[in-house]
Motif scaffolding. Structure first.
Motif, PDB file in Angstrom:
ATOM      1  N   PRO A 168      -8.651  -2.377  -0.701  1.00 48.45           N
ATOM      2  CA  PRO A 168      -8.382  -3.823  -0.722  1.00 48.45           C
ATOM      3  C   PRO A 168      -9.407  -4.641  -1.500  1.00 48.45           C
ATOM      4  O   PRO A 168      -9.041  -5.574  -2.222  1.00 48.45           O
ATOM      5  CB  PRO A 168      -8.387  -4.215   0.757  1.00 48.45           C
ATOM      6  CG  PRO A 168      -8.097  -2.954   1.494  1.00 48.45           C
ATOM      7  CD  PRO A 168      -8.683  -1.850   0.658  1.00 48.45           C
ATOM      8  N   ARG A 224      -8.986  -3.821  -5.258  1.00 42.90           N
ATOM      9  CA  ARG A 224      -7.708  -4.354  -5.733  1.00 42.90           C
ATOM     10  C   ARG A 224      -7.782  -5.869  -5.919  1.00 42.90           C
ATOM     11  O   ARG A 224      -7.288  -6.417  -6.900  1.00 42.90           O
ATOM     12  CB  ARG A 224      -6.597  -3.996  -4.750  1.00 42.90           C
ATOM     13  CG  ARG A 224      -5.234  -4.446  -5.233  1.00 42.90           C
ATOM     14  CD  ARG A 224      -4.153  -4.006  -4.300  1.00 42.90           C
ATOM     15  NE  ARG A 224      -2.858  -4.443  -4.803  1.00 42.90           N
ATOM     16  CZ  ARG A 224      -1.725  -4.277  -4.171  1.00 42.90           C
ATOM     17  NH1 ARG A 224      -1.705  -3.650  -3.008  1.00 42.90           N
ATOM     18  NH2 ARG A 224      -0.601  -4.707  -4.675  1.00 42.90           N
ATOM     19  N   ARG A 225      -8.422  -6.547  -4.983  1.00 42.51           N
ATOM     20  CA  ARG A 225      -8.581  -8.007  -5.087  1.00 42.51           C
ATOM     21  C   ARG A 225      -9.373  -8.361  -6.343  1.00 42.51           C
ATOM     22  O   ARG A 225      -9.026  -9.289  -7.075  1.00 42.51           O
ATOM     23  CB  ARG A 225      -9.267  -8.542  -3.828  1.00 42.51           C
ATOM     24  CG  ARG A 225      -8.909  -9.944  -3.486  1.00 42.51           C
ATOM     25  CD  ARG A 225      -9.380 -10.434  -2.125  1.00 42.51           C
ATOM     26  NE  ARG A 225     -10.345  -9.635  -1.396  1.00 42.51           N
ATOM     27  CZ  ARG A 225     -10.037  -8.832  -0.372  1.00 42.51           C
ATOM     28  NH1 ARG A 225      -8.801  -8.706   0.024  1.00 42.51           N
ATOM     29  NH2 ARG A 225     -10.973  -8.158   0.254  1.00 42.51           N
ATOM     30  N   GLU A 241       0.834  -1.198   0.000  1.00 40.70           N
ATOM     31  CA  GLU A 241       0.000   0.000   0.000  1.00 40.70           C
ATOM     32  C   GLU A 241       0.876   1.258   0.000  1.00 40.70           C
ATOM     33  O   GLU A 241       0.572   2.243  -0.679  1.00 40.70           O
ATOM     34  CB  GLU A 241      -0.923  -0.009   1.223  1.00 40.70           C
ATOM     35  CG  GLU A 241      -2.001   1.031   1.178  1.00 40.70           C
ATOM     36  CD  GLU A 241      -3.005   0.872   2.301  1.00 40.70           C
ATOM     37  OE1 GLU A 241      -3.522   1.914   2.736  1.00 40.70           O
ATOM     38  OE2 GLU A 241      -3.263  -0.257   2.732  1.00 40.70           O
TER      39      GLU A 241
END
Length: 94
Positions: free
Chosen positions: A76, A79-80, A27
């Motif tokens: 998150p 992004r996943r 990050e």
């Protein structure tokens, strides 16, 4: 699609200069990469440079893509989802 700078506009990692790290980028690395890239091509930083309206529009669009990359890769969940669409090689190492 490739931009004038040779970057792949559809690859969010490439837009931030993190193409080699990809999902391994932390990050903090994403944040620093965004800061570095945004300083290089922020439309307000380039206001003194003489350019055509088409060039200015292209710079604005590129900056919007960089912001989208940062927003997607900083969240998150997003992004996943983005990483799950990444292509990979089916080759087995020998």
């Amino acid at each position: 699609r490739t931009s004038g700078a040779g970057l792949n506009d559809s690859d969010l990692y490439d837009l931030l200069g993190l193409a080699k790290k990809r999902w391994k980028a932390t990050e903090d690395e994403i944040k620093k990469a965004f800061h570095r890239v945004s300083l290089e091509c922020h439309p307000d930083k380039l206001h003194s440079v003489e350019m055509s309206p088409a060039q200015r529009k292209s710079i604005d669009e590129h900056f919007k893509k960089i912001n989208k990359a940062k927003n997607t890769l900083s969240d998150p969940t997003l992004r996943r989802a983005y990483d799950s669409l990444d292509t990979c090689s089916d080759a087995v190492p020998t």
